[in-house]
Scaffold this active site. Sequence first.
Site, PDB file in Angstrom:
ATOM      1  N   SER A 217      43.829  49.478  31.909  1.00  6.67           N
ATOM      2  CA  SER A 217      44.594  48.554  32.728  1.00  6.67           C
ATOM      3  C   SER A 217      45.804  48.068  31.944  1.00  6.67           C
ATOM      4  O   SER A 217      45.663  47.516  30.849  1.00  6.67           O
ATOM      5  CB  SER A 217      43.715  47.375  33.143  1.00  6.67           C
ATOM      6  OG  SER A 217      44.476  46.419  33.845  1.00  6.67           O
ATOM      7  N   GLY A 219      48.106  45.890  33.221  1.00  3.71           N
ATOM      8  CA  GLY A 219      48.653  44.718  33.891  1.00  3.71           C
ATOM      9  C   GLY A 219      49.564  45.104  35.045  1.00  3.71           C
ATOM     10  O   GLY A 219      49.216  45.946  35.886  1.00  3.71           O
ATOM     11  N   ALA A 220      50.742  44.515  35.078  1.00  2.34           N
ATOM     12  CA  ALA A 220      51.682  44.766  36.173  1.00  2.34           C
ATOM     13  C   ALA A 220      52.184  46.206  36.195  1.00  2.34           C
ATOM     14  O   ALA A 220      52.744  46.657  37.202  1.00  2.34           O
ATOM     15  CB  ALA A 220      52.870  43.811  36.054  1.00  2.34           C
ATOM     16  N   GLY A 222      50.248  48.816  36.057  1.00  2.00           N
ATOM     17  CA  GLY A 222      49.283  49.685  36.717  1.00  2.00           C
ATOM     18  C   GLY A 222      48.203  50.207  35.793  1.00  2.00           C
ATOM     19  O   GLY A 222      47.735  49.499  34.899  1.00  2.00           O
ATOM     20  N   GLY A 248      41.394  42.806  37.701  1.00  3.17           N
ATOM     21  CA  GLY A 248      40.729  43.926  37.042  1.00  3.17           C
ATOM     22  C   GLY A 248      39.404  44.276  37.688  1.00  3.17           C
ATOM     23  O   GLY A 248      39.007  45.451  37.748  1.00  3.17           O
ATOM     24  N   ASP A 249      38.693  43.264  38.192  1.00 11.13           N
ATOM     25  CA  ASP A 249      37.421  43.505  38.871  1.00 11.13           C
ATOM     26  C   ASP A 249      37.642  44.278  40.173  1.00 11.13           C
ATOM     27  O   ASP A 249      36.846  45.151  40.529  1.00 11.13           O
ATOM     28  CB  ASP A 249      36.718  42.187  39.165  1.00 11.13           C
ATOM     29  CG  ASP A 249      36.512  41.358  37.903  1.00 11.13           C
ATOM     30  OD1 ASP A 249      36.392  41.947  36.816  1.00 11.13           O
ATOM     31  OD2 ASP A 249      36.504  40.117  38.018  1.00 11.13           O
TER      32      ASP A 249
END
Length: 309
Positions: A217, A219-220, A222, A248-249
Amino acid sequence: MILTVTLNTALDLTYHVRSLRPHTSHRVTEVTERPGGKGLNVARVLAALGHEVTVTGFTGGATGRAVQDQLTYTPGVVDALVPVTGSTRRTIAVVDTATGDTTQLNEPGPAITPAEWSAFQEAYEHLLRSASAVALCGSLPPGVPVGAYAQLIRAARASAVPVLLDTSGEPLRRGVAARPDIVKPNADELAELTGSHDPSQATRDTRRRGAHTVVASLGAEGLLAANAEGRWRATPPRRVHGNPTGAGDSAVAGLLSGLVEHLPWPERLARAVALSAATVLTPVAGEFDRSAYETLLDQIAVTADATAA
């Protein structure tokens, strides 16, 4: 049935204030209360996508009863939590509505006895018999062995159940060595695991340590994914602003739903990114803006990435 494991379940409290400032009193403008912990968030999103989900982990005390009471009103989610003598933790998210920033306060969780851990393992192995996939999510409460996720991964593999691991630190390191089907760390967790701050290099290192598929992950920016089938980057069309708690979940829910539906990896990643972004637009974890999700799903760019081999 998809099984999600949250060893350190929680009662999530979200407070909204107009402007969060240290050393001052605040008037809360809105309060929400939800069953929490990463695996419970994953379960709610999976249920909203139409999947049958069972949740397990530990629950105890008045807080644990509140979690279970609220789960009874969550359509599509079956409660298989294991009782303990300690009290389930609370997590508090304070949302600054002026900036959109969120401050998180997480309690450690109940102390788990060896007998309670053994009881959980027995219940877990029974649930695996009817599971199509399992997600192992979040932190470990006090008393649970640091190699707990490695044990649970080996049990899932022995039952031929695909397993996804989403944790951090030493539990992640030991879990990766047990060869999970998917791991979903963020960039910081990857760096801590491998010593590399280059996500592409860290992804390669994590695969060499035992993970079959690594979905990082960013973040912004992708997701970055790599496995024996290929390497991809999945990128949202634009940055979304809101509450990132639970994003994230929701990505984990996208990956798991895509797995049990046998979607190609690019489609799984597009779903995960769209769900993650649509979760940022909602006030609490475990929910997503369905209209935004459906719009974003067609806008996610998934490209082959030669640097993540």
